[in-house]
Design a protein around this motif. Structure first.
Motif, PDB file in Angstrom:
ATOM      1  N   PRO A  75       0.651  -1.345   0.135  1.00 50.54           N
ATOM      2  CA  PRO A  75      -0.045   0.005  -0.126  1.00 50.54           C
ATOM      3  C   PRO A  75       0.844   1.218  -0.065  1.00 50.54           C
ATOM      4  O   PRO A  75       0.181   2.351  -0.285  1.00 50.54           O
ATOM      5  CB  PRO A  75      -0.739   0.031   1.265  1.00 50.54           C
ATOM      6  CG  PRO A  75      -0.097  -0.985   1.887  1.00 50.54           C
ATOM      7  CD  PRO A  75       0.754  -2.111   1.124  1.00 50.54           C
ATOM      8  N   ASN A 103      -3.151   8.089   7.204  1.00 50.01           N
ATOM      9  CA  ASN A 103      -3.616   6.710   7.515  1.00 50.01           C
ATOM     10  C   ASN A 103      -5.195   6.268   7.049  1.00 50.01           C
ATOM     11  O   ASN A 103      -6.044   6.869   7.343  1.00 50.01           O
ATOM     12  CB  ASN A 103      -3.485   6.821   9.169  1.00 50.01           C
ATOM     13  CG  ASN A 103      -3.891   5.488   9.859  1.00 50.01           C
ATOM     14  OD1 ASN A 103      -4.035   4.448   9.072  1.00 50.01           O
ATOM     15  ND2 ASN A 103      -4.341   5.567  11.048  1.00 50.01           N
ATOM     16  N   ASN A 153       7.600   1.972  14.375  1.00 51.00           N
ATOM     17  CA  ASN A 153       7.527   0.550  14.906  1.00 51.00           C
ATOM     18  C   ASN A 153       8.634  -0.304  14.161  1.00 51.00           C
ATOM     19  O   ASN A 153       8.246  -0.344  12.974  1.00 51.00           O
ATOM     20  CB  ASN A 153       6.353  -0.228  14.590  1.00 51.00           C
ATOM     21  CG  ASN A 153       4.927   0.743  15.402  1.00 51.00           C
ATOM     22  OD1 ASN A 153       5.293   1.205  16.546  1.00 51.00           O
ATOM     23  ND2 ASN A 153       4.013   0.985  14.764  1.00 51.00           N
ATOM     24  N   GLY A 159       4.858  -4.436  16.629  1.00 53.71           N
ATOM     25  CA  GLY A 159       3.543  -4.014  16.560  1.00 53.71           C
ATOM     26  C   GLY A 159       3.240  -3.287  15.059  1.00 53.71           C
ATOM     27  O   GLY A 159       2.232  -3.090  14.785  1.00 53.71           O
ATOM     28  N   SER A 161       2.505  -3.867  11.359  1.00 48.03           N
ATOM     29  CA  SER A 161       1.674  -4.687  10.331  1.00 48.03           C
ATOM     30  C   SER A 161       2.060  -4.525   8.835  1.00 48.03           C
ATOM     31  O   SER A 161       1.597  -5.149   8.188  1.00 48.03           O
ATOM     32  CB  SER A 161       0.144  -4.312  10.543  1.00 48.03           C
ATOM     33  OG  SER A 161       0.060  -3.222  10.014  1.00 48.03           O
ATOM     34  N   GLN A 162       2.846  -3.462   8.372  1.00 49.25           N
ATOM     35  CA  GLN A 162       3.106  -3.394   6.986  1.00 49.25           C
ATOM     36  C   GLN A 162       4.613  -3.372   7.083  1.00 49.25           C
ATOM     37  O   GLN A 162       5.398  -2.730   7.947  1.00 49.25           O
ATOM     38  CB  GLN A 162       2.762  -2.083   6.613  1.00 49.25           C
ATOM     39  CG  GLN A 162       1.198  -1.752   6.462  1.00 49.25           C
ATOM     40  CD  GLN A 162       0.760  -2.645   5.551  1.00 49.25           C
ATOM     41  OE1 GLN A 162       1.298  -3.153   4.549  1.00 49.25           O
ATOM     42  NE2 GLN A 162      -0.623  -2.847   5.525  1.00 49.25           N
ATOM     43  N   HIS A 166       8.013   3.078   7.306  1.00 49.55           N
ATOM     44  CA  HIS A 166       6.769   4.206   7.238  1.00 49.55           C
ATOM     45  C   HIS A 166       6.982   4.593   8.708  1.00 49.55           C
ATOM     46  O   HIS A 166       7.043   3.970   9.637  1.00 49.55           O
ATOM     47  CB  HIS A 166       5.390   3.788   7.136  1.00 49.55           C
ATOM     48  CG  HIS A 166       4.985   2.568   7.882  1.00 49.55           C
ATOM     49  ND1 HIS A 166       5.552   1.126   7.814  1.00 49.55           N
ATOM     50  CD2 HIS A 166       4.315   2.633   9.022  1.00 49.55           C
ATOM     51  CE1 HIS A 166       4.792   0.557   8.738  1.00 49.55           C
ATOM     52  NE2 HIS A 166       4.163   1.223   9.529  1.00 49.55           N
ATOM     53  N   GLN A 168       5.191   7.288  11.359  1.00 53.63           N
ATOM     54  CA  GLN A 168       3.920   7.799  11.453  1.00 53.63           C
ATOM     55  C   GLN A 168       3.760   9.077  12.526  1.00 53.63           C
ATOM     56  O   GLN A 168       4.554   9.066  13.336  1.00 53.63           O
ATOM     57  CB  GLN A 168       2.704   6.826  12.056  1.00 53.63           C
ATOM     58  CG  GLN A 168       3.002   5.356  11.398  1.00 53.63           C
ATOM     59  CD  GLN A 168       1.742   4.388  11.904  1.00 53.63           C
ATOM     60  OE1 GLN A 168       0.663   4.827  12.123  1.00 53.63           O
ATOM     61  NE2 GLN A 168       2.204   3.302  12.389  1.00 53.63           N
ATOM     62  N   ASN A 284       1.786  -1.257  20.155  1.00 51.95           N
ATOM     63  CA  ASN A 284       3.019  -0.496  19.088  1.00 51.95           C
ATOM     64  C   ASN A 284       3.516   0.456  20.044  1.00 51.95           C
ATOM     65  O   ASN A 284       3.371   0.839  21.100  1.00 51.95           O
ATOM     66  CB  ASN A 284       2.252  -0.335  17.902  1.00 51.95           C
ATOM     67  CG  ASN A 284       1.344   0.825  18.005  1.00 51.95           C
ATOM     68  OD1 ASN A 284       0.999   1.639  19.247  1.00 51.95           O
ATOM     69  ND2 ASN A 284       0.457   1.264  16.975  1.00 51.95           N
ATOM     70  N   MET A 291      -0.214   5.613  25.118  1.00 47.80           N
ATOM     71  CA  MET A 291      -1.518   5.545  24.489  1.00 47.80           C
ATOM     72  C   MET A 291      -2.174   4.137  24.282  1.00 47.80           C
ATOM     73  O   MET A 291      -1.378   3.527  23.217  1.00 47.80           O
ATOM     74  CB  MET A 291      -1.519   6.492  23.690  1.00 47.80           C
ATOM     75  CG  MET A 291      -1.385   7.959  23.856  1.00 47.80           C
ATOM     76  SD  MET A 291      -0.830   8.914  22.342  1.00 47.80           S
ATOM     77  CE  MET A 291      -1.901   8.940  21.426  1.00 47.80           C
TER      78      MET A 291
HETATM   79  P1  B4P Z   1       2.182  -0.189  11.528  1.00 46.48           P
HETATM   80  O1  B4P Z   1       3.395   0.321  12.166  1.00 46.48           O
HETATM   81  O2  B4P Z   1       2.462  -1.359  10.600  1.00 46.48           O
HETATM   82  O3  B4P Z   1       1.290  -0.798  12.685  1.00 46.48           O
HETATM   83  P2  B4P Z   1       0.037   0.108  13.703  1.00 46.48           P
HETATM   84  O4  B4P Z   1       0.378   1.492  13.654  1.00 46.48           O
HETATM   85  O5  B4P Z   1       0.434  -0.551  14.935  1.00 46.48           O
HETATM   86  O6  B4P Z   1      -1.143  -0.262  12.770  1.00 46.48           O
HETATM   87  P3  B4P Z   1      -2.096  -1.664  12.565  1.00 46.48           P
HETATM   88  O7  B4P Z   1      -2.032  -1.729  11.041  1.00 46.48           O
HETATM   89  O8  B4P Z   1      -1.266  -2.890  13.388  1.00 46.48           O
HETATM   90  O9  B4P Z   1      -3.395  -1.014  13.046  1.00 46.48           O
HETATM   91  P4  B4P Z   1      -4.187  -1.488  14.647  1.00 46.48           P
HETATM   92  O10 B4P Z   1      -5.267  -2.204  14.351  1.00 46.48           O
HETATM   93  O11 B4P Z   1      -3.108  -1.906  15.591  1.00 46.48           O
HETATM   94  O12 B4P Z   1       1.350   0.885  10.900  1.00 46.48           O
HETATM   95  C1  B4P Z   1       0.665   0.573   9.428  1.00 46.48           C
HETATM   96  C2  B4P Z   1      -0.120   1.893   9.265  1.00 46.48           C
HETATM   97  O13 B4P Z   1      -0.394   2.134   8.043  1.00 46.48           O
HETATM   98  C3  B4P Z   1      -1.391   2.084  10.371  1.00 46.48           C
HETATM   99  O14 B4P Z   1      -1.491   3.265  10.972  1.00 46.48           O
HETATM  100  C4  B4P Z   1      -2.258   1.376   9.351  1.00 46.48           C
HETATM  101  O15 B4P Z   1      -3.597   1.900   9.686  1.00 46.48           O
HETATM  102  C5  B4P Z   1      -1.660   2.177   8.061  1.00 46.48           C
HETATM  103  N1  B4P Z   1      -2.257   1.633   6.787  1.00 46.48           N
HETATM  104  C6  B4P Z   1      -2.662   0.464   6.436  1.00 46.48           C
HETATM  105  N2  B4P Z   1      -3.021   0.081   5.196  1.00 46.48           N
HETATM  106  C7  B4P Z   1      -2.897   1.526   4.694  1.00 46.48           C
HETATM  107  C8  B4P Z   1      -3.233   1.878   3.382  1.00 46.48           C
HETATM  108  N3  B4P Z   1      -3.506   0.977   2.321  1.00 46.48           N
HETATM  109  N4  B4P Z   1      -3.047   2.998   3.206  1.00 46.48           N
HETATM  110  C9  B4P Z   1      -2.543   4.016   4.110  1.00 46.48           C
HETATM  111  N5  B4P Z   1      -2.468   3.824   5.386  1.00 46.48           N
HETATM  112  C10 B4P Z   1      -2.254   2.443   5.713  1.00 46.48           C
HETATM  113  O16 B4P Z   1      -4.568  -0.043  14.885  1.00 46.48           O
HETATM  114  C11 B4P Z   1      -5.458   0.644  13.995  1.00 46.48           C
HETATM  115  C12 B4P Z   1      -5.114   2.049  13.928  1.00 46.48           C
HETATM  116  O17 B4P Z   1      -5.211   2.798  15.275  1.00 46.48           O
HETATM  117  C13 B4P Z   1      -3.715   2.177  13.373  1.00 46.48           C
HETATM  118  O18 B4P Z   1      -3.583   3.324  12.536  1.00 46.48           O
HETATM  119  C14 B4P Z   1      -2.898   2.503  14.647  1.00 46.48           C
HETATM  120  O19 B4P Z   1      -1.627   3.372  14.371  1.00 46.48           O
HETATM  121  C15 B4P Z   1      -3.874   3.323  15.559  1.00 46.48           C
HETATM  122  N6  B4P Z   1      -3.585   3.451  17.054  1.00 46.48           N
HETATM  123  C16 B4P Z   1      -3.146   2.341  17.643  1.00 46.48           C
HETATM  124  N7  B4P Z   1      -2.978   2.777  19.007  1.00 46.48           N
HETATM  125  C17 B4P Z   1      -3.711   3.931  19.038  1.00 46.48           C
HETATM  126  C18 B4P Z   1      -4.083   4.896  20.076  1.00 46.48           C
HETATM  127  N8  B4P Z   1      -3.570   4.547  21.411  1.00 46.48           N
HETATM  128  N9  B4P Z   1      -4.458   6.084  19.888  1.00 46.48           N
HETATM  129  C19 B4P Z   1      -4.954   6.352  18.340  1.00 46.48           C
HETATM  130  N10 B4P Z   1      -4.522   5.637  17.335  1.00 46.48           N
HETATM  131  C20 B4P Z   1      -4.123   4.362  17.887  1.00 46.48           C
END
Ligand code: B4P
Length: 332
Positions: A75, A103, A153, A159, A161-162, A166, A168, A284, A291
């Motif tokens: 992505p 995001n 991460n 934590g 998932s990609q 990247h 954030q 993560n 948080m």
């Molecule tokens: P990663 O570093 O891989 O992992 P992550 O932030 O832990 O998110 P994860 O995907 O594991 O989601 P989770 O259900 O735990 O980051 C990848 C990032 O890319 C994420 O932000 C993801 O959403 C984003 N992404 C994935 N596919 C994408 C695409 N096609 N285009 C653009 N972006 C894409 O958590 C869900 C969400 O909640 C995540 O965004 C996470 O960062 C956020 N989150 C977790 N804890 C939080 C908190 N305490 N407060 C606010 N937000 C929180």
């Protein structure tokens, strides 16, 4: 200049992407819980139960090769054809190109990512150019009266998932940053030029205060951030070596960057099994910033019962900073 344009473009880009259906927004509510001197924010977001679950990638050579063979779409690779795309820029010194993407799965409005346009591994450390641009974005936000912090991460227990590199950026309402930052700001430290640890926390945390003038040149900024990161990474690797039950392979860690501090937090495990529910809670860098994210009331109660700091200790490492500082480098 490009950094301030990113910040000013966020609100309209966010609305456009949400209206187009490219960005999914998940409503949530925050519950405070004080533990070990930190006012943790536990974010309850039941709507996330409906988000597709992306399995954690592995970063060993065999897994990367196997993932490439499946031709799973990346992505964060160009071309960027959706309204999640905000802008892009190039670091002229290093020749690295970056894209800014919203995001897709947003819990907090305007949460965005800085991705490398060419594929780089999420298990690779931050390079000086990553740090310089991340810090410049935080600075641009502050000049616009907004408060963001950045996180990374790194590695398969962090934590992430990609697997495409990247960083954030997430906004916070308060000028004094996420809960962890409030503790670091209050800490009395021996020297601004040495790493320190927050002793009230039961998990390994390696921190550097960043004494960076807002008028610092790009070179000065890059040098200060890169040397601080290398010092913290060295400590992180020593901590991981001392951890008896650390999983084999490359070390995983979380990075948190604010305008005043850089943190590196070593990891042992990605998830913690909550004793009250038996559910796996994924942590993560945001968890270490104070948080945590839960998806049900049962999980919320289970986290309160066990205590956020104990959960972070379970997925992080034992704090050995004092040992390293007082007794010299860690032994093999
Ligand atoms: P990663 O570093 O891989 O992992 P992550 O932030 O832990 O998110 P994860 O995907 O594991 O989601 P989770 O259900 O735990 O980051 C990848 C990032 O890319 C994420 O932000 C993801 O959403 C984003 N992404 C994935 N596919 C994408 C695409 N096609 N285009 C653009 N972006 C894409 O958590 C869900 C969400 O909640 C995540 O965004 C996470 O960062 C956020 N989150 C977790 N804890 C939080 C908190 N305490 N407060 C606010 N937000 C929180």
């Amino acid at each position: 200049m490009v950094h301030s344009q990113i910040i000013s473009a966020l609100p309209s880009s966010f609305e456009k992407a949400r209206t187009a259906g490219d960005l999914l927004f998940f409503p949530s509510e925050v519950h405070e819980h004080e533990d070990c001197g930190v006012k943790f924010e536990i974010r309850l977001c039941p709507a996330l139960l409906h988000k597709p679950n992306i399995p954690t990638p592995h970063f060993d050579a065999a897994s990367i090769e196997a993932a490439a063979a499946t031709k799973k779409p990346d992505p964060f690779a160009p071309p960027y054809n959706s309204t999640l795309y905000v802008s892009e820029f190039k670091d002229e010194d290093e020749g690295i190109e970056y894209a800014i993407l919203l995001n897709k799965y947003s819990v907090v409005p305007n949460h965005f990512l800085m991705v490398t346009k060419d594929y780089q591994s999420q298990a690779s450390p931050l390079v000086p150019s990553d740090l310089k641009h991340a810090y410049s974005i935080l600075l641009a936000a502050r000049k616009a009266g907004q408060h963001f912090f950045a996180f990374y991460n790194c590695g398969d227990q962090s934590g992430a998932s990609q697997s495409h590199k990247h960083l954030q950026f997430i906004p916070v309402e308060e000028e004094d940053g996420p809960p962890l930052e409030r503790v670091a700001r209050a800490a009395h430290i021996e020297s601004e030029y040495k790493p320190f640890a927050l002793p009230s926390l039961p998990f390994a945390n390696h921190v550097r205060r960043l004494s960076i003038s807002p008028s610092a040149s790009a070179d000065e900024l890059e040098h200060k951030l890169a040397s601080a990161f290398m010092e913290l990474l060295d400590l992180c690797i020593s901590t991981v070596r001392l951890a008896e039950d650390h999983p084999a392979g490359m070390p995983s860690y979380n990075v948190v960057l604010t305008l005043q501090h850089l943190y590196v937090l070593p990891r042992r495990w990605e998830t913690h099994v909550l004793s009250a529910t038996g559910d796996k809670l994924s942590i993560n860098a945001l968890g270490f910033a104070g948080m945590l994210l839960v998806k049900s009331h049962e999980e919320l109660e289970a986290v309160r019962l066990e205590g956020p700091a104990a959960i972070l200790r379970a997925v992080g490492c034992q704090s050995v900073h004092e040992l390293q500082v007082n007794d010299g480098p860690a032994v093999d």
